[in-house]
Design an enzyme around this catalytic site. Sequence first.
Site, PDB file in Angstrom:
ATOM      1  N   ASN A 197      -2.071  -0.536  -5.025  1.00  0.00           N
ATOM      2  CA  ASN A 197      -2.995  -0.761  -3.670  1.00  0.00           C
ATOM      3  C   ASN A 197      -2.789   0.863  -2.923  1.00  0.00           C
ATOM      4  O   ASN A 197      -1.668   1.159  -2.598  1.00  0.00           O
ATOM      5  CB  ASN A 197      -2.549  -1.785  -2.870  1.00  0.00           C
ATOM      6  CG  ASN A 197      -3.144  -1.982  -1.678  1.00  0.00           C
ATOM      7  OD1 ASN A 197      -3.362  -1.044  -0.886  1.00  0.00           O
ATOM      8  ND2 ASN A 197      -3.844  -3.136  -1.620  1.00  0.00           N
ATOM      9  N   THR A 204      -9.251 -11.599   1.558  1.00  0.00           N
ATOM     10  CA  THR A 204      -9.515 -10.527   2.573  1.00  0.00           C
ATOM     11  C   THR A 204      -7.939 -10.212   2.845  1.00  0.00           C
ATOM     12  O   THR A 204      -7.248 -10.676   2.416  1.00  0.00           O
ATOM     13  CB  THR A 204     -10.084 -11.124   3.871  1.00  0.00           C
ATOM     14  OG1 THR A 204      -9.175 -12.013   4.382  1.00  0.00           O
ATOM     15  CG2 THR A 204     -11.566 -11.624   3.554  1.00  0.00           C
ATOM     16  N   ASN A 205      -8.134  -8.975   3.666  1.00  0.00           N
ATOM     17  CA  ASN A 205      -6.824  -8.808   4.397  1.00  0.00           C
ATOM     18  C   ASN A 205      -6.500  -9.545   5.404  1.00  0.00           C
ATOM     19  O   ASN A 205      -7.218 -10.338   5.724  1.00  0.00           O
ATOM     20  CB  ASN A 205      -6.884  -7.201   4.904  1.00  0.00           C
ATOM     21  CG  ASN A 205      -5.781  -6.540   4.814  1.00  0.00           C
ATOM     22  OD1 ASN A 205      -4.785  -6.886   4.960  1.00  0.00           O
ATOM     23  ND2 ASN A 205      -5.795  -5.226   4.102  1.00  0.00           N
ATOM     24  N   THR A 206      -5.602  -9.240   6.465  1.00  0.00           N
ATOM     25  CA  THR A 206      -5.199  -9.902   7.543  1.00  0.00           C
ATOM     26  C   THR A 206      -6.206  -9.733   8.538  1.00  0.00           C
ATOM     27  O   THR A 206      -7.179  -9.038   8.701  1.00  0.00           O
ATOM     28  CB  THR A 206      -3.819  -9.505   8.141  1.00  0.00           C
ATOM     29  OG1 THR A 206      -3.809  -8.019   8.351  1.00  0.00           O
ATOM     30  CG2 THR A 206      -2.508  -9.770   7.169  1.00  0.00           C
ATOM     31  N   LYS A 232     -10.610  -3.677  -0.918  1.00  0.00           N
ATOM     32  CA  LYS A 232     -10.019  -4.778  -0.386  1.00  0.00           C
ATOM     33  C   LYS A 232     -10.520  -4.701   1.081  1.00  0.00           C
ATOM     34  O   LYS A 232     -10.592  -3.784   2.085  1.00  0.00           O
ATOM     35  CB  LYS A 232      -8.600  -4.876  -0.105  1.00  0.00           C
ATOM     36  CG  LYS A 232      -8.020  -6.110   0.630  1.00  0.00           C
ATOM     37  CD  LYS A 232      -6.343  -6.192   0.285  1.00  0.00           C
ATOM     38  CE  LYS A 232      -5.865  -7.393   1.129  1.00  0.00           C
ATOM     39  NZ  LYS A 232      -4.273  -7.421   0.921  1.00  0.00           N
ATOM     40  N   ASN A 290       1.986  -8.991  11.531  1.00  0.00           N
ATOM     41  CA  ASN A 290       2.710  -7.893  11.313  1.00  0.00           C
ATOM     42  C   ASN A 290       1.726  -6.299  11.661  1.00  0.00           C
ATOM     43  O   ASN A 290       0.576  -6.671  11.659  1.00  0.00           O
ATOM     44  CB  ASN A 290       3.020  -7.626   9.458  1.00  0.00           C
ATOM     45  CG  ASN A 290       1.849  -7.087   8.725  1.00  0.00           C
ATOM     46  OD1 ASN A 290       1.823  -5.771   8.728  1.00  0.00           O
ATOM     47  ND2 ASN A 290       0.824  -7.776   8.261  1.00  0.00           N
ATOM     48  N   THR A 322       0.827  -1.412   0.036  1.00  0.00           N
ATOM     49  CA  THR A 322       0.058  -0.074  -0.062  1.00  0.00           C
ATOM     50  C   THR A 322       0.888   1.118   0.047  1.00  0.00           C
ATOM     51  O   THR A 322       1.647   1.365   0.828  1.00  0.00           O
ATOM     52  CB  THR A 322      -1.040  -0.027   1.096  1.00  0.00           C
ATOM     53  OG1 THR A 322      -1.899  -0.906   0.986  1.00  0.00           O
ATOM     54  CG2 THR A 322      -1.797   1.275   1.265  1.00  0.00           C
ATOM     55  N   SER A 344      -6.683  -2.540   6.331  1.00  0.00           N
ATOM     56  CA  SER A 344      -5.542  -2.917   7.254  1.00  0.00           C
ATOM     57  C   SER A 344      -5.612  -2.558   8.725  1.00  0.00           C
ATOM     58  O   SER A 344      -6.115  -1.711   9.165  1.00  0.00           O
ATOM     59  CB  SER A 344      -4.073  -2.107   6.800  1.00  0.00           C
ATOM     60  OG  SER A 344      -3.329  -2.065   7.821  1.00  0.00           O
ATOM     61  N   ASN A 397      -7.381   0.159  -0.222  1.00  0.00           N
ATOM     62  CA  ASN A 397      -7.227  -0.580   1.213  1.00  0.00           C
ATOM     63  C   ASN A 397      -7.879   0.219   2.179  1.00  0.00           C
ATOM     64  O   ASN A 397      -7.306   1.282   2.517  1.00  0.00           O
ATOM     65  CB  ASN A 397      -5.448  -0.635   1.354  1.00  0.00           C
ATOM     66  CG  ASN A 397      -5.385  -1.447   2.387  1.00  0.00           C
ATOM     67  OD1 ASN A 397      -6.328  -1.958   3.393  1.00  0.00           O
ATOM     68  ND2 ASN A 397      -4.054  -1.825   2.993  1.00  0.00           N
ATOM     69  N   ASN A 409      -3.411  -2.034  10.911  1.00  0.00           N
ATOM     70  CA  ASN A 409      -2.283  -1.302  11.549  1.00  0.00           C
ATOM     71  C   ASN A 409      -2.360   0.285  11.297  1.00  0.00           C
ATOM     72  O   ASN A 409      -1.442   0.884  11.603  1.00  0.00           O
ATOM     73  CB  ASN A 409      -1.041  -1.944  10.850  1.00  0.00           C
ATOM     74  CG  ASN A 409      -1.116  -3.400  11.223  1.00  0.00           C
ATOM     75  OD1 ASN A 409      -1.404  -3.871  12.218  1.00  0.00           O
ATOM     76  ND2 ASN A 409      -0.570  -4.134  10.103  1.00  0.00           N
ATOM     77  N   THR A 410      -3.484   0.750  10.738  1.00  0.00           N
ATOM     78  CA  THR A 410      -3.628   2.292  10.811  1.00  0.00           C
ATOM     79  C   THR A 410      -4.768   2.474  11.497  1.00  0.00           C
ATOM     80  O   THR A 410      -5.649   2.289  11.298  1.00  0.00           O
ATOM     81  CB  THR A 410      -3.841   2.597   9.245  1.00  0.00           C
ATOM     82  OG1 THR A 410      -2.329   2.506   8.468  1.00  0.00           O
ATOM     83  CG2 THR A 410      -4.106   4.138   9.049  1.00  0.00           C
ATOM     84  N   THR A 467       2.037 -15.010   2.338  1.00  0.00           N
ATOM     85  CA  THR A 467       2.663 -15.686   3.443  1.00  0.00           C
ATOM     86  C   THR A 467       3.323 -17.080   2.850  1.00  0.00           C
ATOM     87  O   THR A 467       4.456 -17.447   3.364  1.00  0.00           O
ATOM     88  CB  THR A 467       1.676 -16.020   4.499  1.00  0.00           C
ATOM     89  OG1 THR A 467       1.077 -14.850   4.963  1.00  0.00           O
ATOM     90  CG2 THR A 467       2.630 -16.619   5.781  1.00  0.00           C
ATOM     91  N   GLY A 525       2.304  -0.919   9.329  1.00  0.00           N
ATOM     92  CA  GLY A 525       1.686   0.608   9.335  1.00  0.00           C
ATOM     93  C   GLY A 525       1.766   1.447   8.196  1.00  0.00           C
ATOM     94  O   GLY A 525       2.175   2.465   8.244  1.00  0.00           O
ATOM     95  N   PHE A 526       1.798   0.698   6.925  1.00  0.00           N
ATOM     96  CA  PHE A 526       1.996   1.368   5.804  1.00  0.00           C
ATOM     97  C   PHE A 526       3.379   2.068   5.678  1.00  0.00           C
ATOM     98  O   PHE A 526       3.299   3.418   5.352  1.00  0.00           O
ATOM     99  CB  PHE A 526       0.843   2.551   5.398  1.00  0.00           C
ATOM    100  CG  PHE A 526      -0.452   1.919   5.191  1.00  0.00           C
ATOM    101  CD1 PHE A 526      -0.637   0.425   5.182  1.00  0.00           C
ATOM    102  CD2 PHE A 526      -1.549   2.693   5.265  1.00  0.00           C
ATOM    103  CE1 PHE A 526      -1.935  -0.027   4.678  1.00  0.00           C
ATOM    104  CE2 PHE A 526      -3.103   2.015   5.054  1.00  0.00           C
ATOM    105  CZ  PHE A 526      -2.967   0.620   4.942  1.00  0.00           C
TER     106      PHE A 526
END
Length: 364
Positions: free
Chosen positions: A147, A253-255, A225, A118, A93, A183, A180, A185-186, A326, A121-122
């Site tokens: 992305n 999907t995402n994580t 996503k 993970n 991303t 995520s 995206n 992580n943001t 992965t 955080g972009f």
Amino acid sequence: MLYRNVAKPIFFKMDPEKAHHLVIGGLHTAGSMPGGTGLLQSMYGVSETQDLAVDLFGLHFPTPVGLAAGLDKNAAAVEGFSSIGFGFMEVGTVTPKGQPGNDQPRLFRLPPDEALLNRMGFNNEGAEAMAQKLSALKSRTIPVAVNIGKNKVTPNEEAYKDYQECLRKLYPYGDFFVVNISSPNTPDLRNLQYGSELSSLIAHIMEEMRQQAQSFGKSKHILVKIAPDVSNEELEMMVDALAVSGISGIIATNTTIGREGLTHPNKKETGGISGRPLRARSTEVISRVYRQTGGTLPIIGSGGIFTAADAYEKIRAGASLVEIYTALIYEGPEVNRRLHAGLRELLRRDGFSHISEAVGADHR
Ligand code: FMN
């Protein structure tokens, strides 16, 4: 075998992020060296076959297995990744301005769970830097999706401006685009997936897509996503809104932020889990999206694909294309040849002559 027996034991002794940079650096060098892509092709490339090639979004995908977002965040190794058997790849991303991402360590392996955790955080160099890299590419052999995301400091009310800015800077260089909003992580990013925030964000993004199409003289496709960590009711509302928004498809999907079934102590870290533990839920989301839309909105399946059977499960559930991250870390680039050969075998087993016949087959 080369990866599993030689490279992986070395990589897995290293800090995960250092190993990651080594891979990107290696593929960047190999990809830009004379004869480098040919060598990678001969070692890991996949020959296009009529039964697995996909035409979608006005693009030709030589194989249905792509590289998921987050590995080549800055489009540093597009030629290298294009030469190891992928049918398409996502870069990013990317955010409008470059940003460092979260403090390290922020990437963890969970080997017994065949997972990664993970909270990057972009971390990325920004849209301008990516535009330069993509514009300098000599040739493209597979579709490259860009992305896009928002900077950490941008409040959600202004998030649409970040996505629009990414599109303004990168529209000429992406073959298609991915929004995206999933995520973990943001902070608060996933709130953009719901209700009026979602509709209004996508409306702004589609407006920018129209403007770019006009000034660039070519219309392109954009997908959204989504996260696996939504209730089935939330998913239904999300899909209802997306189905009428003008987007061309969904990546599912995402994580996941779930930790169910994990055994490795690294599960206590904050972040998103990818790999094996994500497989079943991401397939379920694909299945639900396909059923709800009657197969009218193309889906790219992502989450826990290691084997051809895993990929095929997602295709039968409704995915037109799939992507991996992965498995590449755990299995190496050899994984693509295995997936390709295995998918062909599964198609034959079920009496299909082309992969499109298998898409959504579980619903018929
Ligand atoms: N997905 C994104 O949309 N953007 C990202 O920047 C991104 N970064 C990621 C970084 C790491 C280290 C990992 C493991 C995943 C990241 N993802 C990102 C999610 C992957 O694209 C993919 O959807 C997810 O890992 C599930 O696929 P997998 O089980 O095959 O890994």
